[in-house]
Design a protein around this motif. Sequence first.
Motif, PDB file in Angstrom:
ATOM      1  N   ASP A  99       0.883  -0.725   0.435  1.00 12.60           N
ATOM      2  CA  ASP A  99      -0.136  -0.105  -0.001  1.00 12.60           C
ATOM      3  C   ASP A  99       0.719   1.106  -0.832  1.00 12.60           C
ATOM      4  OD1 ASP A  99      -2.436  -1.419   0.479  1.00 12.60           O
ATOM      5  OD2 ASP A  99      -1.497  -1.693   2.254  1.00 12.60           O
ATOM      6  N   LEU A 100       2.181   0.924   0.699  1.00 11.46           N
ATOM      7  CA  LEU A 100       3.040   1.981   0.387  1.00 11.46           C
ATOM      8  C   LEU A 100       4.176   1.972  -0.185  1.00 11.46           C
ATOM      9  CD1 LEU A 100       4.213   4.946   1.565  1.00 11.46           C
ATOM     10  CD2 LEU A 100       4.090   4.022   3.620  1.00 11.46           C
ATOM     11  N   LEU A 101       5.016   2.529  -0.675  1.00  5.62           N
ATOM     12  CA  LEU A 101       6.267   2.614  -1.434  1.00  5.62           C
ATOM     13  C   LEU A 101       7.071   3.445  -0.472  1.00  5.62           C
ATOM     14  CD1 LEU A 101       9.128   1.400  -2.977  1.00  5.62           C
ATOM     15  CD2 LEU A 101       8.044   3.040  -5.110  1.00  5.62           C
ATOM     16  N   LEU A 102       7.997   3.367   0.644  1.00  4.67           N
ATOM     17  CA  LEU A 102       8.712   4.160   1.171  1.00  4.67           C
ATOM     18  C   LEU A 102      10.575   4.330   0.365  1.00  4.67           C
ATOM     19  CD1 LEU A 102       9.019   5.782   3.523  1.00  4.67           C
ATOM     20  CD2 LEU A 102       9.742   3.737   5.163  1.00  4.67           C
ATOM     21  N   THR A 103      10.679   5.145   0.499  1.00  2.73           N
ATOM     22  CA  THR A 103      12.041   5.242  -0.758  1.00  2.73           C
ATOM     23  C   THR A 103      13.010   6.318   0.589  1.00  2.73           C
ATOM     24  OG1 THR A 103      11.376   6.918  -2.325  1.00  2.73           O
ATOM     25  CG2 THR A 103      11.526   4.338  -2.701  1.00  2.73           C
TER      26      THR A 103
END
Length: 260
Positions: A59-63
């Motif tokens: 649900d979330l791409l954290l970079t």
Amino acid sequence: MLLKEVMELLEEQSPLYYACDWDNSGLLAGRSNQDIRKIYIALDASDEAVEEAVLEEADLLLTHHPLIFGGMKRVVAEDFIGRRLMRLIANDVACYAMHTNFDVKGMADLAAAMLGLEETQVLDVTAYTDDTEEGIGRVGRLMAPMTVKECAGFVKAAFSLPEVKVFGKADAVLTTAAVSPGSGKSEIGNAIACGADVLITGDIDHHDGIDAVAKGLCIIDAGHYGLEQIFVGYMKGYLEAHCPDIEIVAQKREFPYWTV
């Protein structure tokens, strides 16, 4: 947990006000009321990271590095950034970046701790809070004097790297080191001003390297990815500790280049 609640935890770790003015940290795509059940963490929002996040049904791409950095006038599939954004949005995957705010509150102390630096201070002051200096990189005393060659091997082992690039005589003795994960040639002057014997960083070119040595500073170039990949594991542990009901998936450690 809602995305806005996850964002509060991320910004508790690395407040957005620590980000540099030119940066684009924070929420880049998504809805604050979005339900987050799985987070995929990567250093870069590359084609591979975006596709893996989608396939993982995250649900979330954290970079660390922002997907959107400069200005965008249109979002179209013919543009590689637009293509990635469209892929994320079409699959209801939010995108959040912790860039220079994490460099200041997270990356710097983590890298210094991995190198065992003692009596550390900020290398490049970029902010003041409650009379406390914060900023990019750290400088401190090595646990014991060591030669440049020994320090290069130590950096390789600490960050699990296949190789590092070194500027400076192999037998020169070092006692004080500066570390600036990522691209650090702009920190050469600060490292010299702080009295460092060596700067451990990435993206050092030929002229900056030899000029630094001429000014009395050795350089260990461990690579941009080589040093900053610590973001992924650190944030995985942080989120697992603070979000027990969310599944956290970290991208497999893989260098984005290869040598012959």
